[in-house]
Design an enzyme around this catalytic site. Structure first.
Site, mmCIF file in Angstrom:
data_model
loop_
_atom_site.group_PDB
_atom_site.id
_atom_site.type_symbol
_atom_site.label_atom_id
_atom_site.label_comp_id
_atom_site.label_asym_id
_atom_site.label_seq_id
_atom_site.Cartn_x
_atom_site.Cartn_y
_atom_site.Cartn_z
ATOM 1 N N HIS A 126 65.925 72.729 31.201
ATOM 2 C CA HIS A 126 64.501 72.994 31.093
ATOM 3 C C HIS A 126 63.659 71.726 31.200
ATOM 4 O O HIS A 126 62.476 71.800 31.542
ATOM 5 C CB HIS A 126 64.202 73.742 29.796
ATOM 6 N N HIS A 247 76.253 78.848 31.953
ATOM 7 C CA HIS A 247 76.105 80.016 31.074
ATOM 8 C C HIS A 247 77.442 80.485 30.507
ATOM 9 O O HIS A 247 77.474 81.434 29.721
ATOM 10 C CB HIS A 247 75.444 81.166 31.834
#
Length: 335
Positions: A126, A247
């Site tokens: 991010h 992930h």
């Protein structure tokens, strides 16, 4: 004149070094001569000759009383002027600001656990994910600390607080930028969970403001839109797929939440997320919409199969792409 050892510059302050130099090297008179301790890598140089001319031999009578004090101070002043010529050639600014990466890694390990690894790795994506290759804006610059209130960054304040504790301890020893800290922490998170060791170059500067909003890929994008979004950040389809493999840890349901392996790709090959009786997609039991969107694209699916079958290939490619990610948009320190 005699030239022996000067310690290598360890302080970023030239004034404090000058003070210690003068106090430690100017030894007064010895047989009417001023002896200087300085580092010299060889024989007599032009600087030596200059010193010999400036520091002429004084007799005992000339070194007494007020005149002695004046001569001594004059010699100290002249030593300071000639100091740069006496020191061996070195980039003093670089030496003064050199990082010890082991200090940063140790500080991160003191606060990081496997349960916290996924959040820290998400923090990397991010922060760096705002990079735009067209105008070189955004990227790995620590601006995420100003962006935690954005919807896409929900929950990241916890990871920032965790790393804030590490930063406080590291800064007591050497200053570390948020950008370097986050980049190193993400690599440590991967290694802690059994993934590849990732070397991280240091020297990133922090931004003092938030990056533009709306730069991160949305979780509702299909494969074509995802490929376009990643291409604007300089990443190929293959690199997009391999980064999505992060992930594999966390609470998204791909294998163990604390083991970094290739389970992500294996699960994607097993089937689709559950849907409701009305045919509308319900909240996925495993992963995000963007994870499953990768299986709908032939190019993405080819890489999913490669990584599902070859964990070593996944590790190698993830390491290389992670390095590219944390170097995206970076402003590096210069000497």
């Amino acid at each position: 004149m005699e030239l022996t050892n000067i310690p290598y510059l360890a302080s970023s302050s030239s004034s404090s070094f000058f003070s210690s130099y003068c106090s430690s090297t100017c030894r007064g008179r010895r047989a009417g001569k001023l002896l200087l301790t300085a580092s010299a890598a060889g024989g007599r140089s032009a600087a030596d000759l200059a010193h010999s001319q400036l520091f002429e031999q004084e007799n005992e009578g000339a070194l007494s009383g007020p005149r002695s004090s004046w001569h001594y101070k004059r010699r100290e002043f002249t030593s300071a002027i000639l100091l740069p010529f006496l020191l061996p050639h070195a980039d003093i600014a670089s030496a003064a600001e050199a990082y010890d990466g082991s200090i940063i890694r140790s500080g991160v390990r003191n606060v990081l656990t496997k349960a916290k690894a996924a959040g820290v790795l998400r923090l990397v994506f991010h922060d760096a994910g705002t990079f735009d290759v067209s105008d070189k804006s955004g990227g790995m610059n620590g601006s995420i600390i100003y962006e935690v209130d954005r919807p896409e960054n929900t929950g990241l304040n916890r990871s920032i607080k965790i790393l804030g504790k590490a930063k406080a301890g590291i800064d007591d020893i050497q200053k570390v930028s948020w950008a370097d800290l986050i980049a190193v922490a993400g690599a440590e998170a991967v290694a802690l969970c059994g993934g590849p060791e990732i070397p991280v170059r240091l020297g990133r500067l922090d931004s003092s403001t938030a990056d533009p909003a709306g730069k991160l890929p949305e979780e509702t994008l299909d494969a074509a839109a995802l490929k376009l979004a990643f291409s604007t950040k300089g990443f190929s389809t293959q690199e997009m797929v391999v980064l999505s493999g992060a992930h594999t840890i966390g609470g998204k349901g791909f294998g163990s939440p604390i083991i970094f392996d290739n389970s992500y790709f294996k699960v994607l090959l097993e089937g689709k997320p559950q849907t409701s009786s009305s045919g509308m997609e319900a909240k996925a039991m495993v992963g995000l919409r963007t994870d499953w969107a990768l299986t709908e694209d032939d190019e993405c699916l080819r890489w999913i199969r490669i990584y599902a079958e070859d964990q070593a290939r996944f590790f190698d490619d993830f390491r290389d792409t992670y390095i590219k990610l944390v170097d995206s948009g970076v402003t590096w320190r210069t000497a």
